[in-house]
Design a protein around this motif. Sequence first.
Motif, short mmCIF file in Angstrom:
data_model
loop_
_atom_site.label_atom_id
_atom_site.label_comp_id
_atom_site.label_asym_id
_atom_site.label_seq_id
_atom_site.Cartn_x
_atom_site.Cartn_y
_atom_site.Cartn_z
N HIS A 136 -18.79 14.29 -21.45
CA HIS A 136 -18.56 14.93 -22.76
C HIS A 136 -18.31 13.96 -22.73
CE1 HIS A 136 -18.16 18.71 -20.17
NE2 HIS A 136 -19.08 19.20 -20.89
N GLU B 60 -15.15 12.97 -25.27
CA GLU B 60 -13.51 12.73 -24.71
C GLU B 60 -13.29 11.92 -24.61
OE1 GLU B 60 -14.96 17.40 -23.31
OE2 GLU B 60 -14.76 16.00 -21.47
N HIS C 3 -11.71 14.64 -18.25
CA HIS C 3 -12.15 14.82 -19.11
C HIS C 3 -11.30 14.43 -20.39
CE1 HIS C 3 -16.08 17.08 -18.12
NE2 HIS C 3 -15.76 16.33 -16.69
N GLY C 4 -11.20 15.55 -21.43
CA GLY C 4 -10.52 15.70 -22.34
C GLY C 4 -10.63 16.86 -23.12
ZN ZN Z 1 -15.13 17.87 -21.06
#
Ligand code: ZN
Length: 362
Positions: free
Chosen positions: A81, A84, A168-169
């Motif tokens: 993603h 992020e 991730h975040g």
């Molecule tokens: Zn993510």
Amino acid sequence: MRSSERFVRPALLCVLIALQAATLSAQDATLTVGTATAARGVTAYGELNVPAGGDPTLNIAVTVVNGAQPGPVVAFVAGSHGTEYASIVALTRLTSRIDPQTLRGAVIIAPLLNVASFEQMTVHLNPVDRKSMNGSYPGNPAGTQTERALALVADQIVKPATVIVDLHGGDMDEDLRPYSYWIRTGHELQDQASRDLVGAFGLDHVILRDIDVTNPASIRSLSGYALSLGKTALVAEAGRSGLVLPEDVDALIAGSLNVLASLKMIAHAFTPLAKPVFVGSGARVQAEAGGIFFAKAKRSALVKEGEVIGETTDYLGRVTGQVMAPVAGLITFIRGVPSMWPGATLANVAPLLTTVPAYKKP
Ligand SMILES: [Zn+2]
């Protein structure tokens, strides 16, 4: 064994065995990922070159830190993603914290898989083909850009590694509190190895998730795919709302170094987290219609079932609804922007677990 192999002549077999041995010893000394080839004791920089297909080519930056001593191979991946940011920045800074001269084993670092998402600031998906770069494993060399990229990631990054750490975040639209996932498969040794990494990583909240690795839908993510191959996998999240805050970046770097220390790959003092707060996967609240969302509760708040955590209005400011917690528990993240549409995730509330239940096949 394929049946034809029984008919290989002994002399040819000897040659084949010798060739295979030579390949193995060469692999033992050097590690190649994409265009990055690192001899023992060396850090190499390169990229995975995803060839063009029906849509454009993609180059994914990758670092290989090949330790002077043999040992496990750990892959750190972020930016599936691409917005992020804290997790991406953390991995760009991890390389300089690992000395190949004193490292045991090897580390592969890919900070940004989804380059188009980063460049175009597109949340959740690869804007080139609108597919999830954490939901399309094992990829397909003849597919769209996401699928071609993930086929290379699977082959070049996942397969050589024994441990996969996927960072991730909260995305730009997610006001998220940090946590790790302990993803269990029901295989005792694998689950214990993942548990050890969660403790080593050190984020104090852990989401417990049980998956069935024989279910194709459960192994489309990087972690699920890696677990289905028998590897150890850890997912950790820190960061939120497009911010690159030092506390989030530092937590992800520290956790990554702790993982390497727990595997005895680096000398680095750390204290495993004895008692994380375990929570269930929780329940998501989704928008029923378009309009404007206002959070009324904060990420990480403990809420009761039915408690108001948000409010929605139409585009003229008239209140259209109250958003309620679907279960009692912890707000792992809440929508951090006003935009919403039918089906948009507004919040996730996860029940606190007082005891860790036995693995249950979903
Ligand atoms: Zn993510």
